[in-house]
Scaffold this motif. Structure first.
Motif, PDB file in Angstrom:
ATOM      1  N   ILE A  79       0.846  -1.196   0.000  1.00  0.00           N
ATOM      2  CA  ILE A  79       0.000   0.000   0.000  1.00  0.00           C
ATOM      3  C   ILE A  79       0.882   1.246   0.000  1.00  0.00           C
ATOM      4  O   ILE A  79       1.769   1.397   0.838  1.00  0.00           O
ATOM      5  N   HIS A  80       0.600   2.130  -0.949  1.00  0.00           N
ATOM      6  CA  HIS A  80       1.266   3.440  -0.962  1.00  0.00           C
ATOM      7  C   HIS A  80       0.246   4.507  -0.590  1.00  0.00           C
ATOM      8  O   HIS A  80      -0.947   4.339  -0.843  1.00  0.00           O
ATOM      9  N   THR A  81       0.720   5.593  -0.012  1.00  0.00           N
ATOM     10  CA  THR A  81      -0.129   6.772   0.075  1.00  0.00           C
ATOM     11  C   THR A  81       0.697   7.955  -0.388  1.00  0.00           C
ATOM     12  O   THR A  81       1.925   7.886  -0.432  1.00  0.00           O
ATOM     13  N   HIS A  82       0.001   9.020  -0.783  1.00  0.00           N
ATOM     14  CA  HIS A  82       0.720  10.201  -1.260  1.00  0.00           C
ATOM     15  C   HIS A  82       0.107  11.459  -0.651  1.00  0.00           C
ATOM     16  O   HIS A  82      -1.104  11.587  -0.560  1.00  0.00           O
ATOM     17  N   MET A  83       0.966  12.343  -0.212  1.00  0.00           N
ATOM     18  CA  MET A  83       0.506  13.627   0.337  1.00  0.00           C
ATOM     19  C   MET A  83       1.382  14.726  -0.216  1.00  0.00           C
ATOM     20  O   MET A  83       2.598  14.679  -0.069  1.00  0.00           O
ATOM     21  N   CYS A  84       0.753  15.716  -0.860  1.00  0.00           N
ATOM     22  CA  CYS A  84       1.595  16.730  -1.491  1.00  0.00           C
ATOM     23  C   CYS A  84       1.637  17.990  -0.656  1.00  0.00           C
ATOM     24  O   CYS A  84       1.042  18.985  -0.991  1.00  0.00           O
ATOM     25  N   TYR A  85       2.309  17.927   0.442  1.00  0.00           N
ATOM     26  CA  TYR A  85       2.621  19.133   1.183  1.00  0.00           C
ATOM     27  C   TYR A  85       3.832  18.828   2.027  1.00  0.00           C
ATOM     28  O   TYR A  85       4.354  17.713   1.998  1.00  0.00           O
ATOM     29  N   SER A  86       4.237  19.790   2.791  1.00  0.00           N
ATOM     30  CA  SER A  86       5.550  19.637   3.368  1.00  0.00           C
ATOM     31  C   SER A  86       5.566  20.023   4.836  1.00  0.00           C
ATOM     32  O   SER A  86       6.499  20.603   5.304  1.00  0.00           O
ATOM     33  N   GLU A  87       4.508  19.705   5.508  1.00  0.00           N
ATOM     34  CA  GLU A  87       4.492  19.962   6.946  1.00  0.00           C
ATOM     35  C   GLU A  87       4.022  18.691   7.625  1.00  0.00           C
ATOM     36  O   GLU A  87       2.850  18.344   7.527  1.00  0.00           O
ATOM     37  N   PHE A  88       4.921  18.022   8.289  1.00  0.00           N
ATOM     38  CA  PHE A  88       4.535  16.774   8.925  1.00  0.00           C
ATOM     39  C   PHE A  88       4.844  16.734  10.417  1.00  0.00           C
ATOM     40  O   PHE A  88       4.364  15.864  11.127  1.00  0.00           O
ATOM     41  N   ASN A  89       5.680  17.708  10.845  1.00  0.00           N
ATOM     42  CA  ASN A  89       6.130  17.705  12.226  1.00  0.00           C
ATOM     43  C   ASN A  89       5.050  17.398  13.246  1.00  0.00           C
ATOM     44  O   ASN A  89       5.199  16.548  14.107  1.00  0.00           O
ATOM     45  N   THR A 138       8.905  17.133  -1.201  1.00  0.00           N
ATOM     46  CA  THR A 138      10.070  17.528  -0.408  1.00  0.00           C
ATOM     47  C   THR A 138      11.070  18.368  -1.163  1.00  0.00           C
ATOM     48  O   THR A 138      11.937  18.976  -0.556  1.00  0.00           O
ATOM     49  N   SER A 139      10.982  18.389  -2.496  1.00  0.00           N
ATOM     50  CA  SER A 139      12.112  18.940  -3.253  1.00  0.00           C
ATOM     51  C   SER A 139      12.405  20.381  -2.855  1.00  0.00           C
ATOM     52  O   SER A 139      13.543  20.790  -2.773  1.00  0.00           O
ATOM     53  N   ARG A 140      11.363  21.155  -2.582  1.00  0.00           N
ATOM     54  CA  ARG A 140      11.612  22.574  -2.276  1.00  0.00           C
ATOM     55  C   ARG A 140      12.122  22.789  -0.852  1.00  0.00           C
ATOM     56  O   ARG A 140      12.580  23.859  -0.515  1.00  0.00           O
ATOM     57  N   SER A 141      11.980  21.776  -0.007  1.00  0.00           N
ATOM     58  CA  SER A 141      12.463  21.963   1.360  1.00  0.00           C
ATOM     59  C   SER A 141      13.854  21.363   1.521  1.00  0.00           C
ATOM     60  O   SER A 141      14.362  21.248   2.628  1.00  0.00           O
ATOM     61  N   ASP A 142      14.470  20.977   0.387  1.00  0.00           N
ATOM     62  CA  ASP A 142      15.840  20.473   0.427  1.00  0.00           C
ATOM     63  C   ASP A 142      15.968  19.274   1.377  1.00  0.00           C
ATOM     64  O   ASP A 142      16.976  19.130   2.055  1.00  0.00           O
ATOM     65  N   MET A 143      14.923  18.467   1.417  1.00  0.00           N
ATOM     66  CA  MET A 143      14.910  17.235   2.223  1.00  0.00           C
ATOM     67  C   MET A 143      14.855  17.486   3.732  1.00  0.00           C
ATOM     68  O   MET A 143      14.846  16.544   4.509  1.00  0.00           O
ATOM     69  N   GLU A 144      14.831  18.753   4.104  1.00  0.00           N
ATOM     70  CA  GLU A 144      14.824  19.014   5.548  1.00  0.00           C
ATOM     71  C   GLU A 144      13.560  18.496   6.223  1.00  0.00           C
ATOM     72  O   GLU A 144      13.545  18.201   7.408  1.00  0.00           O
ATOM     73  N   LEU A 145      12.533  18.393   5.406  1.00  0.00           N
ATOM     74  CA  LEU A 145      11.273  17.931   5.980  1.00  0.00           C
ATOM     75  C   LEU A 145      11.378  16.483   6.460  1.00  0.00           C
ATOM     76  O   LEU A 145      10.596  16.041   7.298  1.00  0.00           O
ATOM     77  N   LEU A 146      12.389  15.773   5.959  1.00  0.00           N
ATOM     78  CA  LEU A 146      12.557  14.402   6.426  1.00  0.00           C
ATOM     79  C   LEU A 146      13.009  14.343   7.890  1.00  0.00           C
ATOM     80  O   LEU A 146      12.932  13.285   8.516  1.00  0.00           O
ATOM     81  N   ASP A 147      13.477  15.472   8.416  1.00  0.00           N
ATOM     82  CA  ASP A 147      13.866  15.502   9.831  1.00  0.00           C
ATOM     83  C   ASP A 147      12.741  14.976  10.719  1.00  0.00           C
ATOM     84  O   ASP A 147      12.984  14.216  11.658  1.00  0.00           O
ATOM     85  N   ALA A 148      11.522  15.396  10.390  1.00  0.00           N
ATOM     86  CA  ALA A 148      10.381  14.968  11.203  1.00  0.00           C
ATOM     87  C   ALA A 148      10.279  13.441  11.190  1.00  0.00           C
ATOM     88  O   ALA A 148      10.023  12.809  12.229  1.00  0.00           O
ATOM     89  N   PHE A 149      10.497  12.855  10.014  1.00  0.00           N
ATOM     90  CA  PHE A 149      10.398  11.394   9.890  1.00  0.00           C
ATOM     91  C   PHE A 149      11.557  10.717  10.629  1.00  0.00           C
ATOM     92  O   PHE A 149      11.392   9.671  11.246  1.00  0.00           O
ATOM     93  N   GLU A 150      12.737  11.371  10.536  1.00  0.00           N
ATOM     94  CA  GLU A 150      13.911  10.798  11.196  1.00  0.00           C
ATOM     95  C   GLU A 150      13.724  10.826  12.719  1.00  0.00           C
ATOM     96  O   GLU A 150      13.882   9.819  13.402  1.00  0.00           O
ATOM     97  N   HIS A 151      13.344  11.978  13.235  1.00  0.00           N
ATOM     98  CA  HIS A 151      13.185  12.098  14.688  1.00  0.00           C
ATOM     99  C   HIS A 151      12.136  11.150  15.226  1.00  0.00           C
ATOM    100  O   HIS A 151      12.252  10.595  16.299  1.00  0.00           O
ATOM    101  N   PHE A 152      11.111  10.977  14.433  1.00  0.00           N
ATOM    102  CA  PHE A 152      10.042  10.100  14.893  1.00  0.00           C
ATOM    103  C   PHE A 152      10.430   8.634  14.716  1.00  0.00           C
ATOM    104  O   PHE A 152       9.776   7.751  15.249  1.00  0.00           O
ATOM    105  N   GLN A 153      11.508   8.404  13.979  1.00  0.00           N
ATOM    106  CA  GLN A 153      11.888   7.042  13.586  1.00  0.00           C
ATOM    107  C   GLN A 153      10.748   6.369  12.837  1.00  0.00           C
ATOM    108  O   GLN A 153      10.315   5.254  13.154  1.00  0.00           O
ATOM    109  N   TYR A 154      10.297   7.091  11.840  1.00  0.00           N
ATOM    110  CA  TYR A 154       9.209   6.591  10.995  1.00  0.00           C
ATOM    111  C   TYR A 154       9.562   5.204  10.484  1.00  0.00           C
ATOM    112  O   TYR A 154      10.609   5.018   9.873  1.00  0.00           O
ATOM    113  N   PRO A 155       8.699   4.226  10.722  1.00  0.00           N
ATOM    114  CA  PRO A 155       9.129   2.837  10.518  1.00  0.00           C
ATOM    115  C   PRO A 155       9.024   2.315   9.085  1.00  0.00           C
ATOM    116  O   PRO A 155       9.658   1.305   8.783  1.00  0.00           O
TER     117      PRO A 155
END
Ligand code: GLN
Ligand code: ZN
Length: 764
Positions: A648-658, A676-693
């Motif tokens: 299963i995939h899901t898609h969300m086109c915005y850049s605020e997930f914190n 994510t492209s416009r946030s220079d991947m910084e938005l992945l920080d939220a996923f990293e900190h949360f340890q998105y599984p």
């Protein structure tokens, strides 16, 4: 006598005249004078439609956006457009839309290109405003030309005008300090300009001014509460009466603050707020103050239950006398203009609806009933009751089977058979994908031929077989292109879909569609939300045939493509006779059936888009948990009935997930693709900190731009992603679907993307 008034009228025109005039002007096909004169025609027409309303909004008309109008009125132009030489209206459009240095507005050579102002959602609506820009040095200077001109026009047409402006606190609150300074420090500079404006209006003979302060229905800390007191104490000396208008929700703990602002009147929303809240407010309100109650929904398209409103309002009128005013809940900007434009709606459904013009009829009726007694309008009230009664009991609305299915919902429905760590190896064994697998988000270019074929088909000029053949040809083209590009997980391209919500709405039982139910989204952009009117069911499979055909063309995995229940809900006009959560569950059950049918048809990868999940968040943070609870549960019901090996995939086109990352993880999609492209991947920080599984596909290029991303840039972005997320859980894909792009842009961009993925694999 109860005063009846309106807070704002839609400006786009019943036939979207303003949209077409703007676009023609922007293309250089018509003159500025023609545009301005259309604006005047629309204002005159709209004031005419508001005849008989005691106080009519003036200044609510806008060529683009009322917040941008306010920025110009306050002389708060971004530095980058302050030296423009041309016409003020052109400068206004420069801020609204941006201008490239090669632009053709006749001033690009002297005034250069400028970036557009940022755009964001107006509270919890689907209207987008241009964000005011501030710095610590921002200076304000009154420019009352636009407002005074509209006022003079209104007066010459004998309109009992109530100018409408955005209030000072809301104006600051919804803007952005570009230098990180405290916006509230600007209040002392801002208020004298507001005072000057209000006094100018007083000189023009204006009695009441509507000052929009929807910020008052949000959670306010003590600084913002203080700002409210400060602002209105300072404006108290102005020689007009202020009606502070709040809407989109209840005042709750801001009641005391609002009740005691030193203004002549307060408007509150009794539809999206609550009657209870209003009752409590009355107890707090000083005896001199006007209370305007919004009793007709400015956010929805249903007829108002007039007798029910009267039952509630009559005692209020008794108690408050002349101090009671009634109005729609908010500006009618958020509803379509005129139901009478509709020629194809089912007559019964039509009898349940009211657009802006009909809502004003309701308002007049309520006014008359309050002034002369219900007997004076008994015929109309009876007709209103009959329509509502028919709706309440209609089998188009109520479907016992759907209700029975809903009662059967159990927790297991939303539960995958195994956890991600058990599922992932099974999916890997089945799909045999390389590291950094590549895919796209669903749509490929909606070419002129596709749109032509669809409009011919809809108009009955093209037989279904011919239409189907045309769409199949497009699907085949997409598949061949993707194979040539060497993408790993393919999509069918969505050629057959007009819109990601309408496409499903049209096939679900429980929906209706208007022809002219357009609502302004931003500038000249309008949306026509489908009308969710009854219990939702799915008579037959909606996508299986197309996806199966696409799969038959290739041995690579084909990703089935669906829109999720929360997004369908949030982009529709919804029922007012049951909670949104219930409508969402019904949608969830219907889309779940589609997911299971796709799986049975041998589709092993299924994407369920939830582009609008974040949009549905309530204005108050204290209410987020409740929304996220049912929204996530609905997604889980839709998605999680599949076997472990189905991905299963899901898609969300915005850049605020914190602030919602835990809920996103709770959805338990195997793969999420995000912008994510416009946030220079910084938005992945939220996923990293949360340890998105689970797995993540961070978008590697901005599909809104025609620019072709380079291979190196994509590699760099993915390396940044890999610093945050384990590489065996990363996907490579664009930010969003490609339907608005040309094939000539798509092919080189995806070529670079696939090449980047191959480079990354080699470096492992
Ligand atoms: N699958 C959709 C598309 O590609 C998603 C669109 C969206 O997220 N807005 O067009
Ligand atoms: Zn998207």
């Amino acid at each position: 006598m109860t005063t009846i008034h309106n807070l704002g009228f839609p400006r786009i025109g019943a036939q979207r005249e303003l949209k077409f005039a703007l676009e023609s002007y922007w293309k250089g096909e018509s003159s500025r004078e023609a545009l301005k004169s259309l604006g005047a025609d629309l204002r005159a027409r709209h004031w005419e439609s508001q005849k008989g309303i005691d106080l009519v909004p003036v200044g609510d008309f806008s060529f683009y956006d009322q917040v941008l109008d306010m920025s110009f009125t306050l002389g708060n132009l971004p530095e980058r457009v302050q030296h423009f030489h041309g016409d003020a209206l052109d400068n206004y459009f420069r801020v609204a839309r941006g201008r490239s240095a090669q632009g053709t507005d006749g001033h690009s050579h002297c005034c250069g290109g400028v970036a557009a102002g940022e755009m964001t959602k107006w509270f919890d609506t689907n209207y987008h405003y241009i964000v005011p820009e501030f710095t610590a040095d921002t200076q304000f200077q009154l420019d009352d030309t636009r407002l005074l001109a509209q006022l003079a026009e209104a007066k010459s047409q004998n309109v009992n005008a109530k100018p409408v402006i955005v209030g000072p606190v809301t104006y600051l609150a919804i803007g952005k300090a570009k230098d990180g300074s405290n916006k509230l420090d600007l209040l002392q500079k801002l208020l004298p300009v507001y005072a000057q404006l209000l006094n100018t209006l007083a000189e023009q003979g204006v009695e009441w001014v509507q000052v929009d302060e929807p910020w008052l229905v949000t959670e306010l800390d003590s600084e913002w509460q203080h700002a409210y007191n400060l602002a209105y104490h300072q404006l108290k000396a102005c020689r007009v009466k202020l009606l502070v208008a709040t809407y989109f929700g209840a005042l709750l703990d801001n009641k005391h603050l609002a009740a005691n602002l030193p203004v002549a009147g307060l408007h509150v929303d009794a539809v999206n707020g609550s009657r209870d809240d209003v009752q409590q407010l009355i107890g707090l309100l000083p005896g001199s103050k006007v209370l305007s109650v919004g009793v007709i929904s400015g956010r929805n398209i249903w007829k108002t239950d007039l007798s029910d409103v009267l039952d509630w309002v009559e005692p209020l009128a008794e108690r408050l006398g002349e101090r009671l005013w009634i109005a729609p809940s908010c500006s009618l900007l958020h509803v379509p203009v005129d139901l009478n434009s509709e020629q194809k709606l089912d007559a019964q459904v039509q009898s349940w609806l009211a657009f802006a013009i009909q809502k004003l009829d309701e308002l007049r009726l309520l006014g008359q009933a309050l002034a002369q007694g219900r007997e004076a309008v008994s015929v109309q009230l009876a007709a209103n009751s009959a329509a509502l009664q028919a709706r309440r009991t209609s089998d188009r609305v109520h479907n016992p089977e759907v209700q029975a299915a809903l009662a059967q919902i159990i927790a297991q429905l939303g539960q995958r058979q195994s956890s991600y760590s058990v599922r992932a190896p099974q999916q890997a064994a089945l799909l045999k994908l390389p590291l950094f697998p590549t895919t796209t988000i669903g749509s490929f270019p909606q070419t002129a031929e596709i749109r032509h074929a669809r409009s011919q088909f809809k108009a009955g000029r093209l037989a279904y077989a011919a239409y189907q053949a045309a769409m199949r040809a497009e699907i085949e083209r997409s598949v061949r292109e993707q194979e040539a590009l060497d993408l790993d997980v393919l999509v069918h391209g969505e050629a057959e879909r007009n819109d990601m919500v309408e496409y499903f709405g049209e096939q679900l039982q429980g929906y209706a569609f208007s022809q002219f139910g357009w609502v302004q989204s931003y500038g000249s952009r309008c949306v026509k939300p489908p009308i969710l009117l009854g219990d939702i069911s799915r008579p037959k499979a909606m996508t299986v045939e197309w996806i199966q055909y696409a799969q038959s063309l290739t041995s690579r995995p084909m990703k089935g493509m669906l829109t999720g229940p929360v997004t369908i809900l949030n982009w529709s006009f919804v029922r007012d006779d049951q909670p949104r959560s219930v409508s969402c569950q019904q949608l969830a059950l219907a889309i779940r059936q589609e997911v299971l049918d796709l799986e049975r048809a041998g589709v092993h990868v299924i994407q369920i888009d939830e582009a609008a999940l974040r949009e549905g968040l309530p204005l108050r943070k204290s209410q987020w948990a409740e929304y996220l609870n049912w929204a996530v549960e609905s997604f889980r019901i839709t998605a999680n009935g599949v076997q472990d090996r189905t991905q299963i995939h899901t898609h969300m086109c915005y850049s605020e997930f914190n602030d919602i990352i835990a809920s996103i993880a709770d959805m338990d999609a195997d793969v999420i693709t995000i912008e994510t492209s416009r946030s220079d991947m910084e938005l992945l920080d939220a996923f990293e900190h949360f340890q998105y599984p689970n797995e993540i596909g961070p978008g590697v290029y901005d599909i809104h731009s025609p620019n072709i991303p380079s291979q190196e840039h994509i590699v760099q972005l993915m390396q940044k992603a890999a610093e945050r997320i384990p590489v065996d859980r990363l996907w490579v894909n664009p930010d969003c679907g490609l339907k608005t792009r040309q094939w000539a842009e798509v092919v080189p961009a995806l070529t670079h993307m696939v090449a980047a993925a191959k480079t990354l694999r080699q470096s492992m």
